[in-house]
Motif scaffolding. Sequence first.
Motif, PDB file in Angstrom:
ATOM      1  N   ASP A   7       1.639  27.553  25.593  1.00 49.54           N
ATOM      2  CA  ASP A   7       1.854  27.513  24.139  1.00 49.54           C
ATOM      3  C   ASP A   7       0.803  26.632  23.463  1.00 49.54           C
ATOM      4  O   ASP A   7       0.287  26.968  22.397  1.00 49.54           O
ATOM      5  CB  ASP A   7       3.257  26.991  23.817  1.00 49.54           C
ATOM      6  N   ALA A   8       0.490  25.497  24.084  1.00 50.62           N
ATOM      7  CA  ALA A   8      -0.525  24.602  23.523  1.00 50.62           C
ATOM      8  C   ALA A   8      -1.887  25.274  23.526  1.00 50.62           C
ATOM      9  O   ALA A   8      -2.672  25.128  22.576  1.00 50.62           O
ATOM     10  CB  ALA A   8      -0.568  23.298  24.312  1.00 50.62           C
ATOM     11  N   LEU A   9      -2.184  26.040  24.590  1.00 46.00           N
ATOM     12  CA  LEU A   9      -3.468  26.740  24.658  1.00 46.00           C
ATOM     13  C   LEU A   9      -3.549  27.839  23.600  1.00 46.00           C
ATOM     14  O   LEU A   9      -4.602  28.050  22.997  1.00 46.00           O
ATOM     15  CB  LEU A   9      -3.667  27.315  26.055  1.00 46.00           C
ATOM     16  N   ARG A  10      -2.453  28.538  23.376  1.00 41.54           N
ATOM     17  CA  ARG A  10      -2.428  29.561  22.317  1.00 41.54           C
ATOM     18  C   ARG A  10      -2.753  28.933  20.953  1.00 41.54           C
ATOM     19  O   ARG A  10      -3.557  29.477  20.188  1.00 41.54           O
ATOM     20  CB  ARG A  10      -1.043  30.224  22.255  1.00 41.54           C
ATOM     21  N   GLU A  56      -7.055  34.004  10.190  1.00 42.43           N
ATOM     22  CA  GLU A  56      -6.133  33.403   9.231  1.00 42.43           C
ATOM     23  C   GLU A  56      -4.813  34.169   9.135  1.00 42.43           C
ATOM     24  O   GLU A  56      -3.816  33.637   8.625  1.00 42.43           O
ATOM     25  CB  GLU A  56      -6.770  33.297   7.849  1.00 42.43           C
ATOM     26  N   SER A  57      -4.783  35.419   9.637  1.00 40.27           N
ATOM     27  CA  SER A  57      -3.564  36.218   9.601  1.00 40.27           C
ATOM     28  C   SER A  57      -2.767  36.145  10.896  1.00 40.27           C
ATOM     29  O   SER A  57      -1.685  36.715  10.989  1.00 40.27           O
ATOM     30  CB  SER A  57      -3.905  37.685   9.314  1.00 40.27           C
ATOM     31  N   CYS A  58      -3.300  35.462  11.895  1.00 40.90           N
ATOM     32  CA  CYS A  58      -2.671  35.410  13.217  1.00 40.90           C
ATOM     33  C   CYS A  58      -1.740  34.211  13.356  1.00 40.90           C
ATOM     34  O   CYS A  58      -1.845  33.224  12.633  1.00 40.90           O
ATOM     35  CB  CYS A  58      -3.745  35.335  14.309  1.00 40.90           C
ATOM     36  N   THR A  59      -0.869  34.305  14.340  1.00 43.61           N
ATOM     37  CA  THR A  59      -0.057  33.181  14.793  1.00 43.61           C
ATOM     38  C   THR A  59      -0.448  32.899  16.245  1.00 43.61           C
ATOM     39  O   THR A  59      -1.075  33.744  16.908  1.00 43.61           O
ATOM     40  CB  THR A  59       1.446  33.505  14.734  1.00 43.61           C
ATOM     41  N   PRO A  60      -0.074  31.752  16.780  1.00 40.20           N
ATOM     42  CA  PRO A  60      -0.401  31.474  18.188  1.00 40.20           C
ATOM     43  C   PRO A  60       0.121  32.541  19.144  1.00 40.20           C
ATOM     44  O   PRO A  60      -0.526  32.859  20.148  1.00 40.20           O
ATOM     45  CB  PRO A  60       0.262  30.117  18.437  1.00 40.20           C
ATOM     46  N   GLN A  61       1.270  33.120  18.843  1.00 39.52           N
ATOM     47  CA  GLN A  61       1.835  34.133  19.734  1.00 39.52           C
ATOM     48  C   GLN A  61       1.076  35.454  19.698  1.00 39.52           C
ATOM     49  O   GLN A  61       1.320  36.342  20.525  1.00 39.52           O
ATOM     50  CB  GLN A  61       3.314  34.362  19.394  1.00 39.52           C
ATOM     51  N   ASP A  62       0.163  35.608  18.745  1.00 37.71           N
ATOM     52  CA  ASP A  62      -0.659  36.820  18.691  1.00 37.71           C
ATOM     53  C   ASP A  62      -1.820  36.774  19.685  1.00 37.71           C
ATOM     54  O   ASP A  62      -2.483  37.790  19.904  1.00 37.71           O
ATOM     55  CB  ASP A  62      -1.226  37.015  17.281  1.00 37.71           C
TER      56      ASP A  62
END
Length: 224
Positions: A7-10, A56-62
């Motif tokens: 998660d931290a790497l994302r 700018e439209s992404c989240t870490p989970q993307d």
Amino acid sequence: MKPEDADALRAALLETARAMAAARLNAGTAGNASARLGGDPQADGLLITPSGLPAESCTPQDMVVVRADGRFDGALLPSSEWQLHCAVYAAFPDAGAILHAHAPFATALACQRGDIPPFHYMIARFGGGTVRCARYATFGTRALSDAAVAALRGRRACLLANHGMVVHGRNLDHALALAIEFETLCEQYWRTCQLGPPVLLSDEEMAEVLERFKWYGKPLRTSG
């Protein structure tokens, strides 16, 4: 890798992709970035930015997990250059992160299909007496991956003919710093060429610089 580490790497990968846009290395959906997930790219794979989405439209989970054989996790497609990233990780064990950008000055030089010669001693920052330009190949192909790996032998950066730049570093922070430095160097070379052919450093002068770069920029050791 533990879930919390992943998660931290994302989050760090997304932050890097956004920093690339802020530094004007990329615009819109151009370019991509990745981080190695573990020590073995064949088994552990990599984490890469998704295809067709601005940072700018992404989240870490993307951010997308990709295996060496092209299998990926999640609903989003990985960057079309996932194969290039896999090839670089396989070829260079010390690569922990890779950035590919269509930065203005690097891309302008790449469209000339020439190596960057030793016009400035900071060329040594990227591992040798020149920065090579990889031969042209269509984006997203094995041919482009092979060309990039060949151009990166002994180097931290290369140009991709009629395309852009590739940089690899120990981690995301290191790769981003190198990419920004490389684009600055490309701008300096471009501007110098407007005045006429630059005066180049000799092989002997560059050899001395490369020797000094073995300790240049490294923190001093302290006792205690």
